[in-house]
Design a protein around this motif. Structure first.
Motif, short mmCIF file in Angstrom:
data_model
loop_
_atom_site.label_atom_id
_atom_site.label_comp_id
_atom_site.label_asym_id
_atom_site.label_seq_id
_atom_site.Cartn_x
_atom_site.Cartn_y
_atom_site.Cartn_z
N UNK A 11 1.32 -5.60 -5.83
CA UNK A 11 2.14 -4.96 -7.43
C UNK A 11 2.12 -3.60 -7.05
N UNK A 12 3.42 -2.81 -7.97
CA UNK A 12 3.85 -1.21 -7.27
C UNK A 12 3.58 -0.40 -9.13
N UNK A 13 2.36 0.64 -8.96
CA UNK A 13 2.72 1.12 -10.33
C UNK A 13 3.45 2.60 -10.16
N UNK A 14 3.46 3.53 -11.35
CA UNK A 14 3.84 4.29 -10.91
C UNK A 14 4.08 4.99 -12.93
N UNK A 15 3.12 5.92 -12.79
CA UNK A 15 3.03 6.48 -13.83
C UNK A 15 2.68 8.14 -13.87
N UNK A 16 3.34 8.81 -14.92
CA UNK A 16 3.26 10.08 -15.62
C UNK A 16 2.25 10.28 -16.05
N UNK A 17 1.50 11.35 -16.51
CA UNK A 17 0.74 12.02 -17.65
C UNK A 17 0.55 13.86 -17.69
N UNK A 47 1.69 12.33 -11.37
CA UNK A 47 2.57 11.51 -11.12
C UNK A 47 1.22 10.75 -10.26
N UNK A 48 1.42 9.33 -10.30
CA UNK A 48 0.65 8.60 -9.27
C UNK A 48 1.76 7.47 -9.12
N UNK A 49 2.32 7.63 -8.10
CA UNK A 49 2.72 5.81 -7.17
C UNK A 49 1.63 4.70 -6.58
N UNK A 50 1.46 3.88 -6.72
CA UNK A 50 0.86 3.13 -5.71
C UNK A 50 1.05 1.82 -5.52
N UNK A 51 1.06 1.21 -4.47
CA UNK A 51 1.10 -0.20 -3.96
C UNK A 51 -0.43 -0.82 -3.85
N UNK A 52 -0.32 -1.50 -4.40
CA UNK A 52 -1.72 -2.77 -4.17
C UNK A 52 -1.63 -3.68 -3.54
N UNK A 53 -2.51 -4.43 -2.83
CA UNK A 53 -1.52 -5.69 -1.75
C UNK A 53 -3.23 -5.97 -1.23
N UNK A 54 -3.14 -8.01 -2.09
CA UNK A 54 -3.93 -8.99 -2.24
C UNK A 54 -5.58 -7.81 -2.29
N UNK A 58 -4.50 -0.24 -0.68
CA UNK A 58 -3.70 0.28 -1.76
C UNK A 58 -3.09 1.37 -0.92
N UNK A 59 -1.77 1.26 -1.10
CA UNK A 59 -0.80 3.01 -0.76
C UNK A 59 -0.76 3.95 -1.99
N UNK A 60 -1.28 5.16 -2.06
CA UNK A 60 -1.18 5.78 -3.27
C UNK A 60 -0.54 7.72 -3.02
N UNK A 61 0.51 8.19 -3.67
CA UNK A 61 1.06 9.15 -3.36
C UNK A 61 0.64 9.66 -5.35
N UNK A 62 -0.76 11.42 -4.81
CA UNK A 62 -0.48 11.29 -6.26
C UNK A 62 0.06 12.91 -6.13
N UNK A 63 0.39 13.11 -6.91
CA UNK A 63 0.26 14.78 -7.44
C UNK A 63 0.15 15.31 -8.63
N UNK A 117 -4.12 25.28 -6.20
CA UNK A 117 -2.27 25.26 -6.94
C UNK A 117 -1.76 23.96 -6.95
N UNK A 118 -0.70 23.40 -7.47
CA UNK A 118 -0.22 22.37 -7.37
C UNK A 118 -0.44 21.94 -6.19
N UNK A 119 -0.74 20.41 -6.41
CA UNK A 119 -0.93 19.49 -5.07
C UNK A 119 -0.37 17.97 -5.13
N UNK A 120 -0.04 17.41 -3.55
CA UNK A 120 0.09 16.26 -3.21
C UNK A 120 -0.75 15.58 -2.42
N UNK A 121 -0.98 13.80 -3.49
CA UNK A 121 -2.18 14.06 -2.15
C UNK A 121 -2.12 12.28 -1.35
N UNK A 122 -1.86 12.45 -1.07
CA UNK A 122 -1.91 11.05 0.08
C UNK A 122 -2.40 10.46 0.26
N UNK A 123 -2.48 8.82 -0.04
CA UNK A 123 -4.41 7.77 -0.18
C UNK A 123 -4.05 6.75 0.71
N UNK A 124 -4.47 5.90 1.27
CA UNK A 124 -4.99 5.10 2.02
C UNK A 124 -6.26 4.45 1.65
#
Length: 325
Positions: A11-17, A47-54, A58-63, A117-124
């Protein structure tokens, strides 16, 4: 290095808030995830882009484009989370300053981060069972049942490969390229993770907490447990840590760029806003009391100064939004 998963269980999700509370709800790999805006009337965009597998990965990029944001949460004991943050200023994470060269790996531990300051987080995020099955973890003793955290600084090549392949994987999934849950990019991310784990015994060193970052970290932990108690204030933090008020003041101003009093008030205001936004039945007076404000008029004044609207306006705006959705 690959992990097998059903081809259709992805499942892939993208959301902005434009609200920190709504943004926090988009990170479901954390327990009790909370975001606090620490700067008055700051425009929030995340913003969050996330791909969840089984249910295993879960692979996530947050800004986040907002200045001075705090995150408080807990990593579940049955998961292992690998986080790599990038910002123009070093990010305070569990008492240590980190940036793109540092990977934080944890399980069953509290997670407290402040970005100025503005941030980018890469998460597994990987289930602990799948993690132990997939990776060689000789350097991580007793991680099967005990909480742990590590700060690891691998080679520059590993840092670059992790970033490029994680972002490429999410971009390809979003575009519908390579429908298999485990793409070649994700397989390369896993290879980077193994390299990071192998670096555990290296000589590269993450700077330990300074006295001032330690004071701020422990103060935030203490206050998070007593946010509803209006009687808990700056002097209680001093007594708890056995330090002078001046030492506490200098520590907060140096590390967070604000006074302890302003920090305490901003967290309480964020707590009240979360209560108002999360429950249609919540009253303004009830939210104020639960956030440690006994004087309703003073609470409304502080709330408007901080968020740019009265509590009643927040309630009215959300009520209109719910009626139309």
């Amino acid at each position: 290095m690959a992990m097998h998963a059903p081809q259709n269980d992805t499942r892939f999700r993208f959301m902005e808030s434009h609200d920190a509370f709504e943004h926090a709800g988009g990170l479901n790999e954390w327990d009790d995830n909370r975001y606090h805006q620490l700067e008055k009337k700051a425009h929030f965009h995340g913003a969050i882009a996330s791909h969840s597998i089984a249910g295993k990965v879960q692979v996530t990029r947050e800004t986040m484009d907002s200045p001075c944001v705090e995150q408080i949460c807990h990593v579940p004991l049955d998961s292992i989370v690998i986080v790599n943050v990038r910002s123009e200023e070093d990010v305070l994470l569990n008492g240590r300053y980190v940036n793109a060269d540092t990977f934080h790996i944890s399980s069953g531990r509290s997670f407290h981060a402040v970005a100025k300051a503005p941030i980018e987080a890469l998460m597994l995020t990987v289930s602990k069972a799948a993690f132990l099955e997939t990776f060689k973890t000789e350097a991580f003793l007793n991680i099967e049942s005990k909480p742990f955290e590590r700060f690891i600084q691998p080679s520059t090549d590993t840092q670059i490969d992790f970033e490029l392949n994680l972002k490429s994987h999410l971009s390809n999934v979003c575009a519908g390229i390579g429908q298999a849950p485990f793409s070649s990019n994700l397989d390369k991310v896993f290879s980077c993770v193994q390299e990071i784990l192998d670096f555990e015994s290296s000589t590269r060193f993450v700077v330990p907490p300074s006295t001032r970052t330690y004071i701020v970290e422990k103060s935030c932990e203490f206050f998070a447990r007593h946010v509803q108690d209006e009687d808990i204030g700056v002097l209680d933090l001093c007594n708890h840590l056995r330090i002078s008020r001046r030492t506490l003041q200098y520590s907060f101003e140096d590390v967070l760029g604000m006074t302890p009093l302003n920090y305490v008030r901003s967290v309480r205001l964020n707590t009240a806003r979360k209560l108002l936004m999360s429950s249609p039945q919540e009253t303004i007076q009830g939210a104020a009391l639960d956030a440690g404000f006994s004087h309703l008029g003073r609470f409304s004044k502080y709330y408007q100064e901080f968020f740019g609207e009265l509590p009643s306006q927040t309630v009215s705006r959300l009520g209109a939004h719910r009626r139309h959705h």
